[in-house]
Scaffold this active site. Structure first.
Site, PDB file in Angstrom:
ATOM      1  N   ARG A 164      38.090  47.947  32.389  1.00 28.53           N
ATOM      2  CA  ARG A 164      39.442  47.494  32.087  1.00 28.53           C
ATOM      3  C   ARG A 164      39.402  46.327  31.103  1.00 28.53           C
ATOM      4  O   ARG A 164      38.596  45.406  31.270  1.00 28.53           O
ATOM      5  CB  ARG A 164      40.160  46.981  33.350  1.00 28.53           C
ATOM      6  N   HIS A 170      47.819  40.134  35.966  1.00 33.34           N
ATOM      7  CA  HIS A 170      48.960  40.849  36.534  1.00 33.34           C
ATOM      8  C   HIS A 170      50.141  39.896  36.656  1.00 33.34           C
ATOM      9  O   HIS A 170      49.972  38.762  37.118  1.00 33.34           O
ATOM     10  CB  HIS A 170      48.619  41.371  37.929  1.00 33.34           C
TER      11      HIS A 170
END
Lengths: 270, 184
Positions: A185, A190
């Protein structure tokens, strides 16, 4: 075949190669660009929820169209958060333990706006992220990168009257996952956001400019339009960077439009 | 018409568990308080398998139909009804909220709880509603429910259990797929 009839390997099986996943993404993006150029597809601004290169999405996306409806009553309001909910220091992810976390200290700031450009004020912003080695404090993250005893990677703040937020943290590392073989990733933070209407509730991920993993990542690439993907990438901002202390990034977040009828007084003092 | 284009959503991913849940997050009222009910169910995927990494939030009026604008959801003092709650499902895909039956917010409207769904594997949030099963005449004329095919309407209506609980399952895909909403 419907998705449930397809032979699905476990989403954690790491069965495919990056080349296979990349080719699947290329075909989807190419069809989108062709359709957009021909006028048969309109510009996409959100991720596709049906995006097979992201393996765990295959059995978890609705196959029926979302039902259009006008928001009613409760949906035109949002829960309220205040200083009894969030302490000022919760926005500094580097002071939650006895020592300084390892990694590149940084400031991330920006504004939360609604679709008409109004600041979303006094609302909750939550963030979570991996440490500088790319490891989450989570029992399901077992990849062999070190845990930093001085970094948990969770922060909260309330937006100011101008919709502004600011976090002090360290730059997260990229991390491996099992979507396919050798899948990594891009580094991200987030973000969880509330607006003035519950219809605006959203969770997303902020990325860093120039990440070499962008082209390979099926979560980022589930957004088919480059302009929309770019909206998730923060900008390095030397005016936010602080002398001998931290680098600075800015990232503004736009929520979907508000359906609430705004009072003149609310408009006037924005 | 909005002037700005909204920022795209992304999946909540698998690692929200140490970040988003908080103590008593799913208890809009304390369990056992008079008038409290349980809202619970299981979240399943396209093969009917429970999803163990899903996070739900509910937002609702109080039992008198009043929409709260009180702070304190994250601190849960035991007295303040804020109308909002959050629940991560357990390893069996099961969630539980403790709350009250939402009252009628507008004359003639059917009461419902607004729900938003996040999950690993779900690339963007999903909105839906859970309606109380009582008062079928009012449900029959509800703007959303009456517009749905009969076989799908039931996915938005909870089942009342003997102890007063509301049982409401969420199916992200496949047979009896829950109706999800688009407000744009």
């Amino acid at each position: 075949m419907t998705p449930s009839e397809q032979p699905v390997v476990s989403s954690d099986a790491a069965a495919n190669t990056q080349a296979e996943i990349s080719e699947d993404m290329r075909v989807i993006h190419s069809a989108y660009e062709t359709g957009k150029a021909a006028g048969s597809l309109s510009e996409e601004t959100q991720p596709r929820i049906d995006f097979p290169p992201y393996r765990s999405s295959i059995l978890r996306h609705p196959t029926k169209d979302l039902r259009h409806t006008d928001p009613e009553t409760i949906e035109l309001w949002s829960p309220a958060f205040g200083h009894r909910d969030v302490h000022k220091l919760e926005s500094d992810l580097t002071i939650q333990h006895n020592g300084d976390p390892l990694g590149e200290r940084m400031i991330v700031r920006g504004r939360v706006l609604d679709g008409d450009g109004r600041p979303v004020r006094n609302q909750l912003v939550e963030v979570w992220q991996a440490n500088s080695a790319g490891r989450y404090i989570h029992k399901r993250d077992q990849h062999p990168a070190p845990i930093d005893p001085n970094f948990t990677g969770v922060g909260r703040c309330l937006t100011g009257d101008d919709g502004s937020y600011e976090f002090i943290t360290i730059k997260p590392g990229p991390y491996p996952w099992k979507n396919h073989h050798n899948a990594w990733r891009p580094a991200h933070i987030h973000f969880s956001l509330f607006g003035t209407d519950f219809t605006q509730r959203m969770i997303t991920q902020m990325y860093f400019p120039g990440d070499p993993l962008f082209a390979l990542d099926p979560i980022y690439q589930s957004i088919t339009d480059q302009k929309a993907r770019d909206r998730l990438v923060a900008q390095y901002d030397h005016d936010v960077t602080q002398h001998e202390w931290a680098t600075g990034y800015t990232w503004d977040i736009v929520l979907s439009g508000s359906n609430r009828t705004w009072m003149d007084t609310e408009e006037d003092d924005k | 018409m909005s002037k700005l284009i909204a920022t795209p959503g992304q999946t909540v991913g698998p690692f929200y568990g140490y970040a988003l849940p908080f103590p008593k997050d799913s208890e809009l009222v304390p369990p056992g308080q008079g008038g409290s009910i349980r809202v619970h169910g299981t979240v399943t995927d396209g093969r009917g398998q429970p999803i163990p990494d899903c996070l739900l939030e509910i937002w609702q009026a109080d039992e008198h139909g009043v929409i709260a604008q009180r702070t304190g959801s994250l601190t849960r003092d035991g007295h303040t009804f804020t109308g909002w709650g959050r629940a991560a499902v357990d390893d069996d895909g099961h969630y539980t909220f403790t709350t009250v039956n939402p009252g009628v917010t507008e004359e003639g409207k059917a009461p419902f709880i607004a729900v938003v769904v996040f999950a690993r594997g779900l690339l963007n949030k999903l909105h839906t509603r859970v309606y109380l099963p009582e008062n079928p005449e009012r449900l029959a004329v509800d703007g959303l429910l009456s517009d749905l095919p009969a076989e799908r309407r039931g996915t938005l209506i909870a089942e009342r259990e003997e102890d007063g609980s509301l049982l409401w399952n969420i199916r992200l895909q496949g047979e009896n797929e829950t109706v999800f909403l688009d407000f744009s």
